[in-house]
Design a protein around this motif. Structure first.
Motif: not given
Lengths: 172, 75
Positions: A82-87
């Motif tokens: 989620r961090l890497l996809r900004n979620r």
């Protein structure tokens, strides 16, 4: 039907009738599904998984393998993904979705920066302090990257995946 | 079930919808306008004007056949 069909509508009707005229129904045999990707065995989760993961253009392979590594606890994988996809529901994301007002995006820790993932997990004083502890614990020095994806790539190249998982525990 | 028929899909385009078809046998459990059975598209997309004109939009293939495909009156 209240009126005669227009000529172009008649055209559709003809085309449609043409399609239908070969169809012969079979009494007492149920309609079924047909799965085009595997007409013989039909739909399977395995087949769909294979199809989706070999489509290729979805995500960066190297990131996928590192994030969903079997030694990494699931909750950590989920967080990193989620961090890497900004979620992550950081304030900037919440404001973007109208949950918070657009003026309420400053970091919850009281610094004067917008609360973005990059800020919260890398740039904020709290997180830099945490990272410093982590480096110290690992016995290495590391120049901080301000951007999560870069940070992740550099960190996973340097450390094994198992240390990576511990690392995020300290932050959680 | 109806979400599928409405054509809502996620991920790689409508990967699920694109790859599934209805095989019509007795035609009782396949929707004439909505299901992908004849050709690549549901008939409501292939013949949008006829679909607009159709009085009963949720009839099955079997029902349509029973009315002689309803080309004149069923539409």
């Amino acid at each position: 039907m209240g009126r005669r069909l227009f000529a172009w509508e008649e055209e559709s009707v003809r085309e449609c009738s043409f399609l239908l005229h070969n169809i012969v129904l079979q009494d007492f045999v149920h309609d079924t599904w047909w799965w085009l990707l595997d007409p013989i065995h039909g739909y399977t989760v395995r087949g769909a998984y294979r199809f989706l993961t070999t489509m290729g253009n979805m995500v960066d392979r190297s990131l996928v393998d590192d994030v969903w590594h079997k030694h990494v606890p699931l909750k950590v994988s989920l967080l990193v993904w989620r961090l890497l996809r900004n979620r992550i529901p950081t304030k900037d994301n919440l404001a973007l979705r109208g949950v918070l007002s657009s003026t309420d995006t400053l970091c919850a820790l009281g610094c004067d920066c917008n609360e973005t993932v990059n800020h919260l997990f890398l740039q904020c004083t709290l997180s830099t302090d945490h990272w410093a502890l982590v480096w110290n614990w690992l016995g290495i020095s590391f120049v901080h990257d301000g951007e999560l994806r870069q940070h992740f790539l550099r960190f996973t190249k340097m450390a094994g995946m198992s240390t990576y998982s511990h690392l995020f525990f300290t932050i959680i | 079930m109806f979400r599928l028929r409405e054509g809502i899909g996620e991920g790689v385009g409508n990967w699920f919808e694109e790859n599934i078809r209805r095989v019509v046998r007795d035609g009782r459990d396949t929707l004439f306008w909505y299901d992908r059975s004849i050709g690549d598209l549901p008939l409501r997309l292939k013949f949008p004007r006829l679909f607009d004109l159709a009085v009963e939009k949720e009839c099955s293939v079997g029902e349509m056949e029973g009315r002689g495909w309803g080309i004149d009156g069923g539409a």
